[in-house]
Design an enzyme around this catalytic site. Structure first.
Site, PDB file in Angstrom:
ATOM      1  CG  ASP A  59     -11.251  -0.054   1.084  1.00 19.79           C
ATOM      2  OD1 ASP A  59     -11.303  -1.103   2.039  1.00 19.79           O
ATOM      3  OD2 ASP A  59     -11.270  -0.422   0.153  1.00 19.79           O
ATOM      4  CB  SER A 119     -16.405   1.667  -6.921  1.00 23.17           C
ATOM      5  OG  SER A 119     -16.055   1.301  -6.204  1.00 23.17           O
ATOM      6  NE  ARG A 151      -9.960  -3.061   0.844  1.00 24.23           N
ATOM      7  CZ  ARG A 151     -10.556  -3.574  -0.757  1.00 24.23           C
ATOM      8  NH1 ARG A 151      -9.695  -4.650  -0.929  1.00 24.23           N
ATOM      9  NH2 ARG A 151     -11.294  -3.154  -0.809  1.00 24.23           N
ATOM     10  CG  ASP A 176      -9.760   4.278  -7.941  1.00 26.64           C
ATOM     11  OD1 ASP A 176      -9.985   5.731  -9.451  1.00 26.64           O
ATOM     12  OD2 ASP A 176     -10.160   3.704  -6.905  1.00 26.64           O
TER      13      ASP A 176
END
Length: 406
Positions: free
Chosen positions: A126, A178, A97, A16
């Site tokens: 996320d 992923s 995160r 990504d």
């Protein structure tokens, strides 16, 4: 798409974020892109990132070592809370995160950036975690989320875009799981795992350890020492927070510990199937929970389990780390941890974690009271009156209902 001159990109070097750099420059009038890669213990994934980022159009790359902060400021508070999302997931992606997004905001402000960009999909959790942290530290910062606006609709199309723009990738269409990796865990999603009927190909996908079938036939014993709920030593050796996780990852991985295959409820509403490796984390949670059974009184232990742990896990999973409620719950948890000090010995064997003894200077266990042998401190006749009073509402209700009448 707007007058954006400088963008700070949350950059991992994965599929990504690798294609986002040229995409930003194409769609925002050749804006400057500053990439930020956070080191939260993902290891070799960071090698070669600077060259890759600059080759694909970034003006510079920050690689920020956040591993110590990640463990001490995010993992330990969550461990002390006993927080597991849906009573299973040990929150490996979720609690990384906040610390990443916080540092990205700091760099964006220092660089005078117009926007922050992330590569999270519009289907995932996320995006919420990153953006709530950004809103906390820079409420006026513009956020760019290409997955919500670009023409690409799948990971296959992303690979096509990468190939057309000469962006190097370390995956193929067949191995395009992923994944998210950090010091605490590794997650696997996508491909054959999208069907919950498929058993994971553990021998192919595992990176942090082996399957239980491949683990040694001989058990491994390990002793973990805690001070006020925080792990401080392994087998009597004082270690840093980061080294404790690394050591237990090694021991757990070798013994097939910490594999989780679950269908979870994402914040955005859909169900998602994920396979997680958390070898050291599984050991630490087990040991910490065990020590609390020895050192917390019943009411505190039950309240913490029933009211706090689940709420804390939801806040972490939903990206609400920097909120008054999470901070208040952490303050409560810290007060419960004053006596959670001691040693927990565990036996690791083919995916199993088994108690092998524990001690604490604050133990509430009294062998003389609990013994099945003769004692001088407990009058068993006291229980009769206790049961009569404790069961009085049941007795009254039964009498009113006419039960037991001939």
């Amino acid at each position: 798409m707007g007058k954006i001159k400088k963008v700070v990109l949350a950059y991992s070097g994965g599929l990504d974020t690798s294609i986002i750099i040229p995409w930003l420059k194409e769609n925002y009038d050749n804006c400057e892109v500053i990439a930020v890669a956070a080191d939260v213990g993902q290891g070799k994934e960071l090698s070669g990132l600077e060259e890759k980022a600059k080759k694909t159009g970034a003006s510079k790359l920050y690689i920020e070592d956040l591993t110590k902060e990640f463990v001490e400021d995010c993992i330990w508070p969550t461990l002390k809370a006993g927080a597991k999302y849906e009573n299973m997931y040990l929150l490996g992606t979720a609690f990384a995160r906040p610390v990443i997004a916080k540092r990205i905001v700091e760099i964006a402000l220092a660089e005078g950036a117009d926007a922050i960009c992330h590569g999270c999909t519009g289907k995932g959790n996320d995006q919420v975690r990153f953006e709530l942290t950004i809103k906390h530290f820079a409420p006026h910062m513009q956020i760019i989320a290409p997955w919500r606006t670009w023409e690409l609709k799948s990971r296959d199309e992303e690979i096509d875009y990468a190939e057309a723009h000469n962006v190097p990738l370390n995956i193929t269409r067949e191995t395009n799981y992923s994944k998210d990796k950090n010091l605490w865990h590794l997650s696997h999603e996508g491909l054959d795992l999208e069907d919950p009927a498929n058993e994971p190909k553990y021998d192919e996908i595992l990176e942090m350890g082996v399957s239980p079938e491949q683990a040694p036939d001989k058990p491994t014993y390990v002793t973990i020492s805690f001070e006020k709920g925080v792990p401080v030593a392994v087998d009597g050796e004082k270690l840093s927070a980061v080294d404790i996780v690394k050591k237990l990852n090694q021991l757990g991985g070798e013994n097939g510990i910490g594999l989780l295959d679950m269908v979870e409820n994402r914040l955005v509403g859909m169900k998602s199937r994920g396979v997680y490796e958390t070898p050291g984390g599984a050991i630490l949670y087990y040991a910490h929970d065990a020590l609390e059974t020895l050192t917390l009184d019943r009411d505190t232990q039950h309240y913490k389990q029933q009211q706090v742990a689940g709420q804390f896990a939801d806040l972490v999973y939903f990206g609400k780390w920097y909120t008054p409620l999470r901070e208040a719950l952490s303050a409560f948890v810290d007060s419960t941890q004053e006596t959670v000090t001691g040693d927990v010995k565990l036996k690791l064997y083919k995916g199993n974690i088994i108690n092998a003894g524990m001690t604490s200077p604050y133990s509430l266990y009294d062998e003389e009271i609990a013994t099945f042998g003769e004692d001088e401190v407990y009058n068993q006749m006291d229980s009769q009156g206790f049961i009569n009073l404790f069961g009085l509402p049941i007795t009254v209700k039964a009498i009113k209902d006419g039960k037991g009448k001939k």
